[in-house]
Design a protein around this motif. Structure first.
Motif: not given
Length: 370
Positions: A60-82
């Motif tokens: 249920p734990l996700g990353v809020a908007a504001g961290l990936d403002k350019h759509a460049t990090a979402f794939e990497g964030l998905n590998t951290l356990g979110f």
């Protein structure tokens, strides 16, 4: 995350990262995350699984908007356990945002303050990045109003973004609650929201649509919005965005006099209070996502028990480091079992003596995706 790893990250933060301009550090971090795009995703404990919005979330734990403002990090964030990542905020027309400096660390308060103003390359530039996603993990898109669009043209502006981006996202969030775009919070009225929701839904191709609310709304306004969410069959509400309140902060007065929204620990109590008020009003008819001041697994569990099916973090992750989500997930899974539950979903709303079993919009087991 081991105690040694936390100590190493703490030393790195205090001796290196904290000395770098906050926005510059953010940029470096997102570039590093982009390099993790092909890394394997961790296997998460089955106790963390949640069915919601027609999707199956690993956590249920996700990353809020504001961290990936350019759509460049979402794939990497998905590998951290979110369990999911919310990209954006993205506007129909690309824009540089407000003048710099516009991000400040309030370390003593375990907080951040920002006056970014939605800097992003625009929907047309972001669409190909989302279209090329690997399909691993759940990705939402957060839509905001372009600064050049007048309020009376807001619906057309959001419609243009949704047309380009919604087909490539798992769900869509309408952001009308940032304090850093002049007049944006005026769109939180029922009249404006009705128009925006119709515009975005018309382009969303059946994808779930949620609305993100400000923490600075009055209780009466929250009740009105909750009633509207039920009446309009809104898929979900996200509570809350950053706050314009400076109450209780320890940063220098000259810094706190700057415009911008505060996130992190100072927002914790208000975010939880808003969640509880919304839950009391909507029950399980509208899915609730809680964000604001989430730092520990205890915070996540408290939001779930108070009625949040999903929980997001930003500032807690920034201060916690790259392995923060894995630690939270591990502790959360143990807490779920200690509570006698099979999955965390059984605990949604349990502080009120009820649990929904399966959250609003959940699919049948054979309809899982994500």
């Amino acid at each position: 995350m081991t105690r040694l790893t936390r100590t190493v990250y703490g030393a790195l933060y205090s001796r290196v990262l904290s000395r770098v301009d906050a926005e510059r550090a953010h940029l470096l971090a997102t570039r590093a995350l982009a390099l993790l795009a092909r890394a394997p995703r961790p296997r998460l404990d089955p106790a963390l699984r949640v069915s919601a919005l027609g999707l199956q979330f690993d956590s249920p734990l996700g990353v809020a908007a504001g961290l990936d403002k350019h759509a460049t990090a979402f794939e990497g964030l998905n590998t951290l356990g979110f369990g999911f990542v919310e990209v954006g905020t993205i506007t129909a027309i690309g824009q540089p945002g407000n003048p710099k400096p516009r991000v400040w660390r309030l370390a003593q308060d375990r907080a951040l303050m920002n006056a970014m103003g939605f800097p992003n390359p625009g929907a047309e530039a972001v669409a190909p990045k989302l279209a090329a996603r690997s399909g691993r993990g759940i990705v939402a898109i957060n839509l905001g109003k372009s600064k050049v669009a007048p309020l009376e043209a807001a619906a057309d502006d959001y419609r243009a973004s949704a047309r380009l981006l919604a087909p490539h996202a798992d769900f869509v969030v309408i952001n009308v609650s940032s304090p850093n775009t002049t007049g944006l919070r005026d769109l939180q009225t029922i009249e404006h929201l009705r128009e925006l929701l119709a515009a975005v839904r018309g382009e969303a191709e059946g994808k779930p649509v949620l609305v993100k609310l400000a923490p600075d709304l009055s209780d009466e306004q929250l009740d009105q919005l909750a009633d509207f969410a039920v009446e309009a069959k809104l898929d979900g509400l996200i509570a809350t965005n950053t706050t314009i309140s400076r109450e209780g902060l320890h940063a220098p007065a000259e810094l706190l006099a700057k415009p911008g929204g505060v996130s992190g620990a100072p927002l914790k109590a208000r975010s939880l209070a808003v969640l509880r008020r919304l839950r009391a009003r909507v029950g399980d008819q509208v899915l609730l996502v809680s964000v604001g001041g989430v730092e520990t697994s205890g915070d996540v569990l408290e939001r779930v028990r108070a009625g949040a099916t999903l929980v997001q973090a930003y500032t807690g992750f920034v201060y916690g480091g790259p392995l923060w989500a894995r630690r939270i997930n591990a502790e959360l899974a143990r807490a779920v079992r200690a509570a006698g539950a099979t999955t965390i979903q059984e605990l949604v709303g349990s502080e009120m003596g009820v649990g929904p079993g399966v959250a609003h919009g959940a699919p049948a087991p054979d309809g899982a995706r994500g």
